[in-house]
Design an enzyme around this catalytic site. Structure first.
Site, PDB file in Angstrom:
ATOM      1  N   THR A 129      94.431 127.390  41.064  1.00 13.68           N
ATOM      2  CA  THR A 129      94.734 126.395  40.030  1.00 13.68           C
ATOM      3  C   THR A 129      93.504 125.551  39.726  1.00 13.68           C
ATOM      4  O   THR A 129      92.643 125.368  40.595  1.00 13.68           O
ATOM      5  CB  THR A 129      95.900 125.473  40.459  1.00 13.68           C
ATOM      6  OG1 THR A 129      96.193 124.574  39.380  1.00 13.68           O
ATOM      7  CG2 THR A 129      95.596 124.645  41.691  1.00 13.68           C
ATOM      8  N   ASN A 130      93.462 125.045  38.503  1.00 17.68           N
ATOM      9  CA  ASN A 130      92.416 124.083  38.146  1.00 17.68           C
ATOM     10  C   ASN A 130      93.019 122.696  38.001  1.00 17.68           C
ATOM     11  O   ASN A 130      92.355 121.774  37.549  1.00 17.68           O
ATOM     12  CB  ASN A 130      91.759 124.486  36.810  1.00 17.68           C
ATOM     13  CG  ASN A 130      90.880 125.696  36.999  1.00 17.68           C
ATOM     14  OD1 ASN A 130      90.143 125.781  37.983  1.00 17.68           O
ATOM     15  ND2 ASN A 130      90.971 126.645  36.084  1.00 17.68           N
ATOM     16  N   PRO A 156      94.395 119.510  39.717  1.00 12.98           N
ATOM     17  CA  PRO A 156      94.447 118.815  41.012  1.00 12.98           C
ATOM     18  C   PRO A 156      95.821 118.219  41.323  1.00 12.98           C
ATOM     19  O   PRO A 156      96.193 118.079  42.487  1.00 12.98           O
ATOM     20  CB  PRO A 156      93.402 117.703  40.872  1.00 12.98           C
ATOM     21  CG  PRO A 156      93.097 117.594  39.423  1.00 12.98           C
ATOM     22  CD  PRO A 156      93.443 118.889  38.773  1.00 12.98           C
ATOM     23  N   GLU A 169      95.934 135.643  32.178  1.00 12.65           N
ATOM     24  CA  GLU A 169      97.322 135.315  31.827  1.00 12.65           C
ATOM     25  C   GLU A 169      97.787 136.183  30.671  1.00 12.65           C
ATOM     26  O   GLU A 169      97.263 136.083  29.563  1.00 12.65           O
ATOM     27  CB  GLU A 169      97.442 133.826  31.482  1.00 12.65           C
ATOM     28  CG  GLU A 169      97.244 132.949  32.715  1.00 12.65           C
ATOM     29  CD  GLU A 169      97.630 131.502  32.507  1.00 12.65           C
ATOM     30  OE1 GLU A 169      97.933 131.101  31.371  1.00 12.65           O
ATOM     31  OE2 GLU A 169      97.637 130.757  33.509  1.00 12.65           O
ATOM     32  N   ASP A 198     102.807 129.386  37.674  1.00 13.34           N
ATOM     33  CA  ASP A 198     102.818 129.115  36.242  1.00 13.34           C
ATOM     34  C   ASP A 198     104.064 128.304  35.910  1.00 13.34           C
ATOM     35  O   ASP A 198     105.152 128.578  36.423  1.00 13.34           O
ATOM     36  CB  ASP A 198     102.794 130.418  35.441  1.00 13.34           C
ATOM     37  CG  ASP A 198     102.313 130.161  34.028  1.00 13.34           C
ATOM     38  OD1 ASP A 198     101.215 129.589  33.861  1.00 13.34           O
ATOM     39  OD2 ASP A 198     103.044 130.491  33.074  1.00 13.34           O
ATOM     40  N   THR A 199     103.872 127.297  35.052  1.00 12.73           N
ATOM     41  CA  THR A 199     104.987 126.415  34.697  1.00 12.73           C
ATOM     42  C   THR A 199     105.123 126.341  33.185  1.00 12.73           C
ATOM     43  O   THR A 199     104.124 126.289  32.474  1.00 12.73           O
ATOM     44  CB  THR A 199     104.739 125.002  35.277  1.00 12.73           C
ATOM     45  OG1 THR A 199     104.785 125.086  36.700  1.00 12.73           O
ATOM     46  CG2 THR A 199     105.790 124.011  34.822  1.00 12.73           C
ATOM     47  N   PHE A 252     102.104 113.768  36.158  1.00 12.74           N
ATOM     48  CA  PHE A 252     101.076 114.224  35.221  1.00 12.74           C
ATOM     49  C   PHE A 252     101.754 114.980  34.080  1.00 12.74           C
ATOM     50  O   PHE A 252     102.974 115.166  34.087  1.00 12.74           O
ATOM     51  CB  PHE A 252     100.064 115.126  35.942  1.00 12.74           C
ATOM     52  CG  PHE A 252     100.643 116.436  36.413  1.00 12.74           C
ATOM     53  CD1 PHE A 252     101.370 116.504  37.589  1.00 12.74           C
ATOM     54  CD2 PHE A 252     100.467 117.606  35.677  1.00 12.74           C
ATOM     55  CE1 PHE A 252     101.910 117.706  38.033  1.00 12.74           C
ATOM     56  CE2 PHE A 252     101.007 118.811  36.113  1.00 12.74           C
ATOM     57  CZ  PHE A 252     101.736 118.854  37.292  1.00 12.74           C
ATOM     58  N   LYS A 288     110.025 113.254  42.988  1.00 10.91           N
ATOM     59  CA  LYS A 288     109.749 114.469  42.197  1.00 10.91           C
ATOM     60  C   LYS A 288     109.531 115.676  43.118  1.00 10.91           C
ATOM     61  O   LYS A 288     110.072 116.757  42.890  1.00 10.91           O
ATOM     62  CB  LYS A 288     108.519 114.259  41.300  1.00 10.91           C
ATOM     63  CG  LYS A 288     108.252 115.476  40.436  1.00 10.91           C
ATOM     64  CD  LYS A 288     106.980 115.407  39.623  1.00 10.91           C
ATOM     65  CE  LYS A 288     106.747 116.735  38.911  1.00 10.91           C
ATOM     66  NZ  LYS A 288     105.413 116.893  38.357  1.00 10.91           N
ATOM     67  N   HIS A 304     111.114 121.416  39.683  1.00  8.07           N
ATOM     68  CA  HIS A 304     110.991 122.862  39.478  1.00  8.07           C
ATOM     69  C   HIS A 304     109.990 123.448  40.477  1.00  8.07           C
ATOM     70  O   HIS A 304     110.214 124.495  41.061  1.00  8.07           O
ATOM     71  CB  HIS A 304     110.547 123.117  38.022  1.00  8.07           C
ATOM     72  CG  HIS A 304     109.412 122.241  37.585  1.00  8.07           C
ATOM     73  ND1 HIS A 304     109.553 120.879  37.387  1.00  8.07           N
ATOM     74  CD2 HIS A 304     108.097 122.510  37.381  1.00  8.07           C
ATOM     75  CE1 HIS A 304     108.382 120.365  37.058  1.00  8.07           C
ATOM     76  NE2 HIS A 304     107.487 121.324  37.045  1.00  8.07           N
TER      77      HIS A 304
HETATM   78  P1  ITT Z   1      96.613 125.877  36.246  1.00  9.13           P
HETATM   79  O1  ITT Z   1      95.153 125.790  36.441  1.00  9.13           O
HETATM   80  O2  ITT Z   1      97.391 125.948  37.515  1.00  9.13           O
HETATM   81  O3  ITT Z   1      97.032 126.953  35.263  1.00  9.13           O
HETATM   82  P2  ITT Z   1      97.712 124.048  34.245  1.00  9.13           P
HETATM   83  O4  ITT Z   1      97.840 122.558  34.217  1.00  9.13           O
HETATM   84  O5  ITT Z   1      97.026 124.711  33.091  1.00  9.13           O
HETATM   85  O6  ITT Z   1      97.022 124.433  35.631  1.00  9.13           O
HETATM   86  P3  ITT Z   1     100.267 125.315  33.610  1.00  9.13           P
HETATM   87  O7  ITT Z   1      99.689 126.213  32.572  1.00  9.13           O
HETATM   88  O8  ITT Z   1     101.216 125.914  34.574  1.00  9.13           O
HETATM   89  O9  ITT Z   1      99.124 124.655  34.494  1.00  9.13           O
HETATM   90  O10 ITT Z   1     100.941 124.062  32.983  1.00  9.13           O
HETATM   91  C1  ITT Z   1     101.323 124.019  31.658  1.00  9.13           C
HETATM   92  C2  ITT Z   1     101.340 122.595  31.152  1.00  9.13           C
HETATM   93  O11 ITT Z   1     102.491 121.965  31.670  1.00  9.13           O
HETATM   94  C3  ITT Z   1     100.138 121.748  31.517  1.00  9.13           C
HETATM   95  O12 ITT Z   1      99.799 120.930  30.402  1.00  9.13           O
HETATM   96  C4  ITT Z   1     100.625 120.890  32.638  1.00  9.13           C
HETATM   97  O13 ITT Z   1     100.031 119.603  32.581  1.00  9.13           O
HETATM   98  C5  ITT Z   1     102.117 120.803  32.345  1.00  9.13           C
HETATM   99  N1  ITT Z   1     102.863 120.759  33.602  1.00  9.13           N
HETATM  100  C6  ITT Z   1     102.878 121.707  34.582  1.00  9.13           C
HETATM  101  N2  ITT Z   1     103.643 121.294  35.594  1.00  9.13           N
HETATM  102  C7  ITT Z   1     104.115 120.076  35.253  1.00  9.13           C
HETATM  103  C8  ITT Z   1     104.918 119.130  35.900  1.00  9.13           C
HETATM  104  O14 ITT Z   1     105.391 119.331  37.114  1.00  9.13           O
HETATM  105  N3  ITT Z   1     105.192 117.992  35.264  1.00  9.13           N
HETATM  106  C9  ITT Z   1     104.714 117.731  34.035  1.00  9.13           C
HETATM  107  N4  ITT Z   1     103.913 118.563  33.356  1.00  9.13           N
HETATM  108  C10 ITT Z   1     103.622 119.721  33.961  1.00  9.13           C
END
Ligand code: ITT
Length: 188
Positions: free
Chosen positions: A7-8, A10, A36, A65-66, A140, A163, A168
């Protein structure tokens, strides 16, 4: 035991570390390039990215991935949540929902783990609603506008400790931890 999280972000690293600490699992960041694929389903995106990285980096690598799926917007931004956050931001998302009564949304998280040449995927999902305005200072990303069902407060208002028990990500990584500390350790 230690996993290597690709992940990037933090905040994700800190959350996953807090979620896995009670299981005695440490988390180290792996700065590797993720490939991806385009897909509606975060599980498929995490799985394919992990399959690529397992070959190169081996066991205990985890790709997460979220996505945030907003019902009234047909599931948008879904897996494109990062792009949308960086472009139109929270205010842009709220604008798209101006005057929209249905505020339902789902956060979906997939954690894909490499072990023994296989990829295991663990899922977490939290239903909730999109707030009218951002509230709270914790967390965040979309945390200030996402209210998990029944709690009446956004993730950002609930703060990290709450949280990381209910999110999730907490669900996906608790399943991963249980699997690692039971199923996987029996195999060893
Ligand atoms: P990676 O380097 O792990 O991919 P990322 O921040 O790009 O980091 P994602 O693509 O999984 O990760 O996240 C998609 C977006 O959703 C990104 O803008 C995150 O800030 C946001 N996000 C992910 N998890 C979240 C959470 O638990 N609460 C709020 N926003 C979240």
């Amino acid at each position: 035991m230690r996993i290597r999280l690709v992940t990037n972000n933090p905040h994700k690293l800190a959350e996953v570390s807090q979620i896995l600490a009670p299981y005695g699992i440490e988390v180290e960041r792996l700065g590797a390039e993720k490939v991806e694929v385009q897909h509606d389903d975060v599980a498929e995106i995490a799985k394919k990215a992990a399959e690529n990285l397992c070959v190169r980096y081996g066991d205990y690598v985890v790709v997460e991935d979220t996505g945030l799926y907003i019902e009234a917007l047909g599931g948008f931004p879904g897996p494109y949540a990062d792009y949308v956050y960086r472009t139109i931001g929270l205010s842009g998302v709220l604008k798209l929902l101006e005057g929209v009564a249905n505020r339902r949304a789902v956060f979906r998280c997939a954690a894909a783990l490499c072990l023994g040449g296989r990829v295991e995927v663990f899922l977490g999902e939290v239903r909730g609603t999109i707030a009218q305005v951002p509230r709270g200072t914790g967390g965040f990303g979309y945390d200030p506008i996402f209210e998990p069902e029944g709690l009446g407060r956004t993730y950002a208002e609930l703060g990290d400790d709450v949280k990381n028990k209910i999110s999730h990500r907490a669900q996906a990584f608790s399943k991963l931890a249980t699997w690692l500390t039971t199923t996987a350790s029996k195999r060893a």
